[in-house]
Structures are given as C-alpha cells and as structure tokens.
Write a protein that holds these residues in place. Structure first.
Motif, short mmCIF file in Angstrom:
data_model
loop_
_atom_site.label_atom_id
_atom_site.label_comp_id
_atom_site.label_asym_id
_atom_site.label_seq_id
_atom_site.Cartn_x
_atom_site.Cartn_y
_atom_site.Cartn_z
N ASN A 1 46.96 29.21 54.90
CA ASN A 1 46.12 29.93 53.95
C ASN A 1 45.33 28.97 53.07
O ASN A 1 44.16 29.17 52.79
CB ASN A 1 46.99 30.82 53.05
CG ASN A 1 47.50 32.05 53.77
OD1 ASN A 1 46.96 32.44 54.79
ND2 ASN A 1 48.57 32.63 53.26
N PHE B 1 41.30 28.42 52.91
CA PHE B 1 40.55 28.55 51.66
C PHE B 1 39.73 27.29 51.39
O PHE B 1 38.56 27.35 51.05
CB PHE B 1 41.53 28.81 50.51
CG PHE B 1 40.88 28.88 49.16
CD1 PHE B 1 40.23 30.03 48.76
CD2 PHE B 1 40.90 27.80 48.30
CE1 PHE B 1 39.62 30.11 47.52
CE2 PHE B 1 40.29 27.87 47.06
CZ PHE B 1 39.65 29.02 46.67
N ILE C 1 40.36 42.36 48.07
CA ILE C 1 41.63 41.65 47.88
C ILE C 1 42.82 42.47 48.40
O ILE C 1 43.88 41.94 48.65
CB ILE C 1 41.79 41.29 46.38
CG1 ILE C 1 42.99 40.38 46.12
CG2 ILE C 1 41.86 42.50 45.50
CD1 ILE C 1 42.63 38.95 46.12
N SER D 1 41.12 39.43 52.12
CA SER D 1 41.66 38.90 50.87
C SER D 1 41.25 37.45 50.63
O SER D 1 40.82 37.11 49.53
CB SER D 1 43.17 39.06 50.84
OG SER D 1 43.75 38.44 51.96
N LYS D 2 41.35 36.60 51.68
CA LYS D 2 40.97 35.20 51.46
C LYS D 2 39.45 35.07 51.26
O LYS D 2 39.03 34.39 50.31
CB LYS D 2 41.47 34.33 52.62
CG LYS D 2 42.95 33.96 52.47
CD LYS D 2 43.40 32.92 53.46
CE LYS D 2 43.56 33.44 54.86
NZ LYS D 2 44.75 34.29 55.04
N LEU E 1 38.62 35.83 47.74
CA LEU E 1 38.92 34.76 46.79
C LEU E 1 37.90 33.63 46.89
O LEU E 1 37.54 33.01 45.90
CB LEU E 1 40.34 34.22 47.03
CG LEU E 1 41.46 35.22 46.74
CD1 LEU E 1 42.81 34.68 47.19
CD2 LEU E 1 41.52 35.52 45.24
N VAL F 1 45.33 33.54 42.14
CA VAL F 1 46.10 34.35 43.06
C VAL F 1 47.42 34.80 42.43
O VAL F 1 47.92 35.89 42.70
CB VAL F 1 46.28 33.60 44.40
CG1 VAL F 1 47.32 32.53 44.30
CG2 VAL F 1 46.59 34.56 45.51
N THR G 1 47.72 38.86 42.35
CA THR G 1 48.71 39.51 43.23
C THR G 1 50.07 39.60 42.54
O THR G 1 51.07 39.88 43.20
CB THR G 1 48.88 38.76 44.56
OG1 THR G 1 49.57 37.52 44.30
CG2 THR G 1 47.55 38.48 45.23
N THR H 1 47.62 36.02 50.99
CA THR H 1 47.17 35.17 49.88
C THR H 1 48.33 34.33 49.34
O THR H 1 48.33 33.92 48.19
CB THR H 1 46.56 36.00 48.73
OG1 THR H 1 47.57 36.90 48.24
CG2 THR H 1 45.36 36.79 49.19
#
Lengths: 468, 297
Positions: free
Chosen positions: B72, B76, B151, B157-158, B161, B232, B236, B246
């Motif tokens: 992840n 990112f 998200i 979701s990634k 972000l 994050v 979350t 995430t």
C-alpha cells in the motif's frame, strides 16, 4: 548607555526565562477547588474517565460528592474518552505519570493486566462487603479476576437488543408493535424497510448486522457458536459450524456479483460502505438510527438515556435480538467497564479508599454511587442486587435489556492476553467476508492462525518473564 | 589552546548545548535504543526480553499484513510523489508570471499547507463523502454522474488519498518558485536570440536549471510519502479500512506498538522502513548524476 542597555537586556532575558519556567512548571493544583484542597493538605488524585460527554458529567458529579464527603482526598477527573485510551495509558505509565485511577473496558484490562500495568485489588475486595464476588452478575467477575488476582472493580456492563423505529414500521405497512422474532422475520422486515433512490443509493437501511459497529463476535455467539475454547486456550472458530453460519449470514446482507439473483435484502457492498461513511456522529442527532436512516439496529441499553437526549421525538421499541431457530436464548454481555489502579500510581491507598466509597451503599442504606452512576447514564449495574432495583428493572424499555443478562446464560469476550488483537482480527475477517474477498471458512482459518499465533507469542513471553 | 580559544570553545559549546542535549537525548538515544528493542519483546512498561531475530523472522515470513502495508505504501509513494512534483512545478510556473495580485495567488496556493493535518483530513472526509460529499454531490447535480465511493471504496481509497495529497503541495511550490527565481535571465535571452519558443525555453533552460530543486523535492517527497500516517489514521479511525486497502506501513507500525503493545516488533518495522527509504534515496541520488545539472558545470 551601552552598558545600561546590556544590563537591561540581561534582566529582561532572565525575567522572560523565569516567566516561561513558571508557566511551564507542572502544577499539583490548577483550579480554585484543587488549590483549596492542596491548602487543606489533601492528596490530589487523578481519575481518567473512559466515558465522555454527558456520561462523564454524571461521573464527575459523583466524584465531587466524594470530595465533599471527606477531608483528606481530592480527586480531579479527566474525560479521556474511549479513543486512543490504550495509547494514552501506556504512554502515561511509561512516562512515569499515570493516573491514580482509570476506568477502562474489560478486554483492554485483560490485555494490560497481563503486562503488569495494574495493582492487584484483592485486599479491598476482601475488606469491602459490597465487593463480594458473588454479589456481581456471574459473567462480570471473571473479566476482572484472573491469574489469581482481582485487577479491577467492575462498575458498568452492557448488552445489546434490537431497537426499531416505529414510524418507519408504519410507513412500510408493518405492525409497529411487533418486532421481528426470528432471523427469517428480521430479513423479511429488512427487505420491506430498505428504501433505495432511483440511482440505487440507499436512502433508508432496514437492517445491517455491522451497524452501529462490527458485532461479529456477538452474532457468532447468538448463533450458538464459540470463537474461543477456554479449555485449550485457543481460538477454534473455523471448526465451529455455528460461527461459520453467522459469518455467512452477515455476508448475505451484501449482494453477490457472481449470483444470478440477489436476495431481496442484500445491498451492494460499495453502497453499504458509502452509506455507512455518510452517517453522522454517534453521539448526536445525526446518529443514523435517530435520523431515521436506519430502521432497525442492534444497540445497547445506554440508548435509554441517549435517545431522549439526542432524538426526543423518536418513536422506538426494544426487543431481544432474534436468534436462529433451535438455538437456546443466550444473553450477551461482551464486556464491562472497570476501575483499575495503575501499578505506578502515587496514591494507591487513597485510590482504594475512593473505590471502596464508590461501590459501597451510602451511609443509611442508600444506593451506592456506582449504582447511581449506572442510573444516570443507563448502563447496567454489575451487581445483581443493583440491577434489580426498581429504577432499572421497572423501566419498561430498560427492563428488556436487563433481563437479557439476568435470565439467560451470558457470554462475554474471552479473557486472554490478546483480546484486543482477537476482536480486531474478527472485525478484519468479517470485512473480508462481506467484501467477498474470502469465504467464511477461509476467513475463519486465517483468524485461527493469526490469533493462535499471537496467543502463543504472548504466552511464551509471559512464561519467560515469570521464569526470569 | 590559548585561554581565549578555550573560553570561545566553552562558550560555543554552552550556546550549542540545547541542541546538543536535544539531539543526543531525543534523536541519537532513541535511535540506538530502537535497534536494540527490535531484537526484543518490549511493551514499554516491563523490561525488554531478548528474542534475537524473531521479530524480523515474523515480519518476513509470518505477517501478511506487513507485506500488504508495504505494498500500500509503495503504491501511494509511486503515484503520489511524481504527481505532486508535476503539479507543484506546474503551479510554480503559473505563479512565476508577472501579473498583478500574484502575491495573493501565491498565498492562496500555500494556505492548505499550513492547515493542520488533522483538520484537513476531517475536511477531506466530508469532501470525499460518497453520499453527501462536495465532489459526488457536484458530479451528480451538474453532470448526472454517480461518483465513486472514494475513501469508502476498496479500489478508490488509495487514489483518493493520492488526490488528497495534492491539496497540500504548497511547500514544494515555494521551493520551486525560489528555484525559478534562481534561473539566470541571461540564459533565456540567449535562448531567445537562438529563436527558442516558450516550450523550447522551458524544456532546455528552465527544466535543466531546476533539476537540483526537483531532486530535493523528490527526495523529501519520498521520505514523507513512506511515512504517510496522520491522514489515514484520522480518516479510517486507525483501522486502514476498507479491507486493509489503506493499511499503510506507518499505521500498521503504530497499531503494533500502541494497540498490541509490541514496541520491539514496531521497532523492527521502523528499521525495515528506514532500509527501504535509504535504498530509495540512494537509488534516486545515484540516478541523479545522469539528470541533475548544477549551475557552473
């Protein structure tokens, strides 16, 4: 003149540093009441409250009563709240400045007590008639007494029931006085109560097993399954068909892209995620049950105070959560909130005196402050006698909750040195199942492997520490 | 050493002492101790227990979430860092033009960088809200498009972000602006004499002269992206949902240390992250010999 300036500069610098030091110096007393207590020669103790908001205010009022009731201890309360409580206790303890008393959840207590964070409380339990273990509900005491010692004094416990919105029932053509009694009925009602917009977005949700939060552990137990085998001390969920069935049942609330026909109450998992992301704060009028966005929900007894406070107009009912047919009714009291004294508390004896006062009946036989606290926030008292007081059992809605714990065999979270890890992993696996990443069987096999690995690791460590 | 030199040395050390004390107490000591802790089981309250390489073995061979969180984080980093470079360079070029009121525009683009991370995370949580958020509501009402779950969606979701991270490129923009101010005007004049157009001037003058600044922003961006945490954690609730999509490396490290009281394991994770960042930085620095030009070379 230059010299004069130099001297003034130095004096100003010194004065500035003194002022900064004075401002930053840690204080034993801040408020006027604390200063007065200090002047009276009292010990000043800090109480960390796991509850916040109106629940903390109720606790604070009782602690102020304690402060007035005697002349040698003064307790200041800090509403720490539930978020990041573990981090805060850990860092405060490691930093050498823990609170003198702290309230926390049973699962956290188990995990931290094994690590040596708390003082055993056997002596005050032995010396306080109100703290006789058999005065407490049967399921509560094992959560605070294990490994040969009592580690916390339980004050409140919880359970869950089915709450339904009678207005939504009426609109859907359902009898508002008749809640679903079986899982089949629950599914049928959920179908009728789910309203989608033209685009398919969920406008009103009938029912979702993981609202307001993941409750997979509870569903597994209500299905008659067992996540953890206390005999062997291992997580044995994958071998239990009832646990598997409970996960599969939760999965059926999300539509299956591979299936030709969807169950009528199944919703698209992305839509569910979008819906649950969009709901407002739990402790506010935007709570989805209060605002009518969710018609039926598995919720706790504290709603008896929450709803009049945040949604005074809500017309709601409460009934036991439906269980699969043929499974004997079971009460669910996952945890309790208990007061602990950190092992490095600077005033352990004063802290014990407070716990004794808080849990004993008032002089003259009035209810204990602990019982009053439960009443103020509508949680279930841990002592059976308190729960049977008319103010609890006489309340038509609260009664339904209390009966769950008094009339059935009650199941709780397992008391293990890795309970937090355990429950976190259950939630993770449930998410993988409902997002259809894995089958329930695979998820449970992964769960067993991860949790048993963690339990082995922690137990080996505890053994090594005991050996050394 | 003359008495005067000795006095100077003493005074110098005295004046530097807050930094020296802080550096050794708050940086060197924790750094060294965390190496030691990475070979132990340690919960900060009880003394650590030596377990050798066990933490590292578990990381590599037994912990699927370690690999997931690493993946992840790499995902990112690989997308957010170059994108942020391009966007911040683009903004800097626009802000470098001589038009009235430029300082106002510069302030506007820098403002998001001074908003506390927690605040901007909560703000973005609302902007990205799939049901009632600004983006999806606008998409639906203006274009009739059903926006994604952002998200809340495992696939989005990634990228959400990453998109969000572009909001706070103000710091990099300011550095680019300083770099742009440093490009000698004479070079542009020479290029113009040679008949270079706008693109040719950008391609052959601006970009090469900016490469040291690009390198700096790239390395800093890499380091920050690998340590991505606050947003994050706030967005979350520290869970890395949905379905671990995430669960970033620093978040998983934090969970191990403060949720499961595994400071030793978390220290081992921190050193692994250090190794990854070091390797990435060295790779960038080695490659920079081929693409970074310094004035006067």
């Amino acid at each position: 003149l230059t010299e004069w300036r130099l001297i003034t500069g130095r004096v100003l610098l010194a004065a500035g540093m003194m002022a900064a030091l004075w401002l930053l110096w840690p204080r034993r007393a801040v408020t006027p009441a604390e200063k007065q207590a200090l002047a009276e020669g009292r010990s000043i103790l800090t109480y960390w409250d796991r509850h916040s908001g109106h629940e903390h205010e109720a606790r604070k009022a009782l602690i102020e009563e304690f402060n007035r009731s005697q002349g040698h201890i003064y307790i200041r309360t800090v509403p720490i709240g539930y978020n990041a409580l573990m981090e805060k206790i850990l860092t405060a303890t490691a930093g050498g400045d823990p609170p003198d008393i702290c309230s926390l959840d049973g699962g956290m207590l188990a995990q931290l007590a094994w690590q040596g964070l708390f003082l055993p409380l056997d002596d005050i339990v032995a010396a306080t008639p109100a703290l006789r273990p058999d005065a407490f509900m049967g399921h509560v005491w094992p959560m605070v007494a294990f490994d040969g010692h009592v580690w916390g004094i339980p004050t409140t416990t919880d359970t869950y029931c089915l709450l339904w919105n009678k207005t939504a029932f009426r609109k859907a053509g359902l009898d508002p006085e008749r809640p679903p009694r079986t899982l089949k009925e629950l599914e049928a009602y959920a179908t009728k109560l789910t309203i989608r917009s033209e685009s398919g977005a969920i406008e009103q949700m009938g029912f979702l097993p993981w609202l307001p939060w993941d409750n997979s552990f509870m569903w597994g137990r209500l299905f008659g399954g067992r996540w953890y085998d206390p005999e062997t001390g291992r997580c044995a969920a994958s071998e239990d068909p009832a646990i598997r069935a409970s996960l599969a049942w939760q999965q059926r609330f999300t539509s299956d892209p591979a299936a030709e026909e969807q169950l009528p109450y199944a919703m698209d998992v992305e839509r569910i995620a979008a819906f649950t992301r969009g709901i407002g704060d739990y402790m506010s009028a935007n709570n989805p049950f209060y605002s009518g966005k969710v018609a039926m929900i598995g919720e706790g007894e504290w709603q008896v105070t929450f709803i009049p406070k945040y949604a005074p107009g809500l017309d709601w009912g409460v009934a036991p959560l439906p269980q699969p047919e043929g499974v004997p009714p079971c009460g669910y009291g996952p945890t309790c909130i208990a007061d602990v004294i950190p092992a490095t508390s600077k005033h352990p004896e004063a802290a014990k005196a407070f716990l004794k006062w808080f849990n004993s009946p008032r002089p003259g036989g009035g209810p204990s402050p602990a019982s009053d606290y439960n009443y103020a926030i509508h949680n279930i008292p841990c002592r059976r006698e308190d729960a049977l007081q008319d103010r609890f059992i006489g309340h038509p809605k609260f009664r339904v909750f209390v009966e769950q714990l008094l009339e059935h065999n009650v199941v709780t979270y397992p008391v293990t040195p890795a309970t937090q890890f355990f429950t976190d992993q259950i939630e993770r696996q449930r998410e993988r199942v409902t997002f259809r990443k894995v089958t329930p069987r695979q998820a449970l096999e992964d769960l067993d492997a991860m949790v048993n690995n963690e339990l082995d690791r922690v137990r080996t460590l505890i053994r090594r520490r005991m050996g050394s | 050493m003359t008495p005067r030199e000795r006095r100077n040395l003493r005074n110098g050390l005295l004046f530097a002492s807050p930094w020296i004390l802080g550096f050794f107490g708050l940086a060197v000591y924790p750094l060294v101790m965390s190496i030691y802790y990475s070979f132990t089981e340690y919960n900060v309250v009880l003394p650590p227990v030596w377990i050798g390489l066990e933490n590292y073995r578990e990381l590599f061979f037994e912990d699927p979430l370690f690999w997931k969180s690493l993946y992840n984080t790499l995902y990112f980093t690989v997308f957010s860092v170059p994108l942020a470079l391009a966007v911040s360079l683009g903004i800097a070029l626009l802000l470098n033009r001589k038009v009235p009121g430029m300082s106002v525009f510069r302030t506007i683009f820098f403002l998001p960088s001074i908003v506390p991370l927690v605040v901007s995370s909560v703000l973005w949580l609302w902007v990205l809200n799939p049901e009632s958020g600004l983006i999806n509501t606008t998409l639906y009402h203006l274009f009739g498009i059903e926006g994604p779950g952002w998200i809340a969606d495992e696939q989005c979701s990634k990228p959400s972000l990453i998109l969000m991270s572009l909001w706070s490129v103000g710091g990099a923009v300011v550095i680019f602006l300083a770099g742009l101010a440093d490009v000698p005007q004479t070079l542009y004049e020479v290029a113009e004499l040679d008949g270079a157009g706008r693109w040719a001037k950008f391609r052959n003058v601006t970009l090469p002269m900016l490469t040291p600044v690009i390198l700096f922003n790239l390395v800093m961006g890499l380091i920050l992206a690998f340590q991505y945490f606050t947003q994050v954690y706030v967005m979350t609730g520290g869970k890395g949902t949905p379905v671990d999509s995430t669960m970033f490396y620093a978040l998983y490290l934090y969970r191990n240390s403060f949720y499961y009281l595994r400071m030793g394991y978390a220290s081992a994770m921190a050193w692994m992250l250090f190794a990854v960042i070091l390797a990435a930085t060295i790779a960038v620095l080695i490659s920079s010999r081929r693409w970074v030009y310094y004035q006067g070379e």
